[in-house]
Write an enzyme that holds these catalytic residues in place. Sequence first.
Site, PDB file in Angstrom:
ATOM      1  CE  LYS A  14     -55.236  47.629 186.302  1.00 39.35           C
ATOM      2  NZ  LYS A  14     -55.065  49.048 185.946  1.00 39.35           N
ATOM      3  CE  LYS A  41     -52.418  43.746 173.820  1.00 37.61           C
ATOM      4  NZ  LYS A  41     -51.622  45.434 173.868  1.00 37.61           N
ATOM      5  CE  LYS A  49     -51.117  38.255 179.229  1.00 42.85           C
ATOM      6  NZ  LYS A  49     -49.910  38.785 179.067  1.00 42.85           N
TER       7      LYS A  49
HETATM    8  P1  TYM Z   1     -46.428  43.949 179.419  1.00 41.26           P
HETATM    9  O1  TYM Z   1     -46.294  45.922 179.906  1.00 41.26           O
HETATM   10  O2  TYM Z   1     -48.100  43.846 179.695  1.00 41.26           O
HETATM   11  O3  TYM Z   1     -45.677  43.932 180.804  1.00 41.26           O
HETATM   12  C1  TYM Z   1     -45.043  44.086 181.108  1.00 41.26           C
HETATM   13  C2  TYM Z   1     -43.657  42.542 182.395  1.00 41.26           C
HETATM   14  O4  TYM Z   1     -44.420  41.533 182.432  1.00 41.26           O
HETATM   15  C3  TYM Z   1     -45.011  40.539 181.831  1.00 41.26           C
HETATM   16  N1  TYM Z   1     -45.478  39.967 182.192  1.00 41.26           N
HETATM   17  C4  TYM Z   1     -46.358  38.638 182.781  1.00 41.26           C
HETATM   18  N2  TYM Z   1     -44.582  37.866 183.471  1.00 41.26           N
HETATM   19  C5  TYM Z   1     -45.337  37.228 183.971  1.00 41.26           C
HETATM   20  N3  TYM Z   1     -46.464  36.360 184.460  1.00 41.26           N
HETATM   21  C6  TYM Z   1     -47.492  37.084 183.861  1.00 41.26           C
HETATM   22  N4  TYM Z   1     -49.161  36.555 184.144  1.00 41.26           N
HETATM   23  C7  TYM Z   1     -47.136  38.443 183.293  1.00 41.26           C
HETATM   24  N5  TYM Z   1     -47.831  39.107 182.840  1.00 41.26           N
HETATM   25  C8  TYM Z   1     -47.052  40.401 182.203  1.00 41.26           C
HETATM   26  C9  TYM Z   1     -44.367  40.623 180.535  1.00 41.26           C
HETATM   27  O5  TYM Z   1     -43.828  39.924 179.754  1.00 41.26           O
HETATM   28  C10 TYM Z   1     -43.428  41.817 180.432  1.00 41.26           C
HETATM   29  O6  TYM Z   1     -42.330  41.218 180.258  1.00 41.26           O
HETATM   30  N6  TYM Z   1     -44.858  44.725 174.844  1.00 41.26           N
HETATM   31  C11 TYM Z   1     -44.173  44.948 176.151  1.00 41.26           C
HETATM   32  C12 TYM Z   1     -43.485  46.460 176.542  1.00 41.26           C
HETATM   33  C13 TYM Z   1     -42.658  46.332 175.826  1.00 41.26           C
HETATM   34  C14 TYM Z   1     -41.593  45.944 176.258  1.00 41.26           C
HETATM   35  C15 TYM Z   1     -40.293  46.741 175.251  1.00 41.26           C
HETATM   36  C16 TYM Z   1     -40.568  45.357 177.085  1.00 41.26           C
HETATM   37  C17 TYM Z   1     -42.471  47.771 174.737  1.00 41.26           C
HETATM   38  N7  TYM Z   1     -40.899  47.964 174.769  1.00 41.26           N
HETATM   39  C18 TYM Z   1     -39.183  45.864 174.643  1.00 41.26           C
HETATM   40  C19 TYM Z   1     -39.436  45.172 176.438  1.00 41.26           C
HETATM   41  C20 TYM Z   1     -38.541  45.330 175.657  1.00 41.26           C
HETATM   42  C21 TYM Z   1     -45.498  44.889 177.027  1.00 41.26           C
HETATM   43  O7  TYM Z   1     -46.633  45.438 177.007  1.00 41.26           O
HETATM   44  O8  TYM Z   1     -45.361  44.008 178.685  1.00 41.26           O
END
Ligand code: TYM
Length: 332
Positions: free
Chosen positions: A199, A114, A196
């Site tokens: 968005k 990032k 991967k």
């Molecule tokens: P975020 O918002 O990027 O993604 C949310 C969830 O989706 C999963 N994910 C995917 N899984 C499979 N294939 C993909 N291409 C893919 N893209 C995203 C992510 O692994 C995630 O589970 N930091 C985290 C959010 C967060 C969080 C937390 C998660 C904040 N606090 C505490 C768990 C516990 C994030 O940015 O996810």
Amino acid sequence: MEDKKLIFSGIQPTGTFTLGNYIGAVRNWGPLQDEYNCIYCVVDMHAITVKQDPVKLRQNTMNSYALLMACGIDVEKSILFIQSHVKTHAELSWILGCNTQFGELSRMTQFKDKSKKHADDVNSGLFTYPVLMAADILAYNADLVPVGVDQKQHLELARNIAQRFNQRYGDFFTLPEPYISEIGAKVMSLQDPTKKMSKSDENPNAVILILDDKDTIIRKFKRAVTDSDAEVCYREGKDGINNLMTIYSSVTGKDFASIESEFSGKGYGDFKLAVGEAVADHLEPVRTEFARLIADKAYLKKCYTEGAEKALRYSQRIVSKVYRKVGFVDRT
Ligand code: TYM
């Protein structure tokens, strides 16, 4: 709350989730609600680590909240809330930050990616992002954290922070375990299946958004990058087909062997169309339920207000104990 294991997870308010978010994380959250106590949140505080338009952020946060409900999170069974409504996350984050090393944060691959991508705004929130994520989890002493593979490193850091705190102040935090599904934990881009699905991809054809209409979904799958042979089978080197098979399997429940025989002797065109149709049909009820929920702002407000109250009550007990442990003077 009943005496069951505790699940915590969060998602960023990107407005509409990708098929990666859905298959890798969100669709698994609903079915966990009967077996576990579940706490889920829309992490708007994480979102501002990159530049956001405030009007859009507010809208996207509401949409994401409604979308989680449309994906099967039941506010009667789980606690569902918006991160910035619950102050304990930021409070605990400060304390955990004082138990996290600069070196460990520097090793986070998401930070490295990032900070390259947003080179004009490498702010300290982007750097300490994983500490806030650890606070989200540890403020509830969660046992399990259902996420996709890309969050594994952050989760390992959360465990290390918890362990360090426990060594310094005496056993207190539960060490949270990742809960990663066997299939679909990393859904790949439709245009470059070595990356991967995300968005933020510049090519809209690379990403399925779960609110895309049926025609759009089918069109994107038709354009998906595959390979030059013509056999639908799961094999090393066939990243595009492997990804499509994973997606097809996770929305239809069919295993790879039956997918291979279903499409044996057929071309990629037929297969891609079938995947597109299966995904669009699978997501149809989510789209319908989302449209119903987002039209009822008063109901959504009631849900997120009550969710925040419950989350605060729960996490306040834990964070107050942390305050005592580190030596802060009691306020009352
Ligand atoms: P975020 O918002 O990027 O993604 C949310 C969830 O989706 C999963 N994910 C995917 N899984 C499979 N294939 C993909 N291409 C893919 N893209 C995203 C992510 O692994 C995630 O589970 N930091 C985290 C959010 C967060 C969080 C937390 C998660 C904040 N606090 C505490 C768990 C516990 C994030 O940015 O996810």
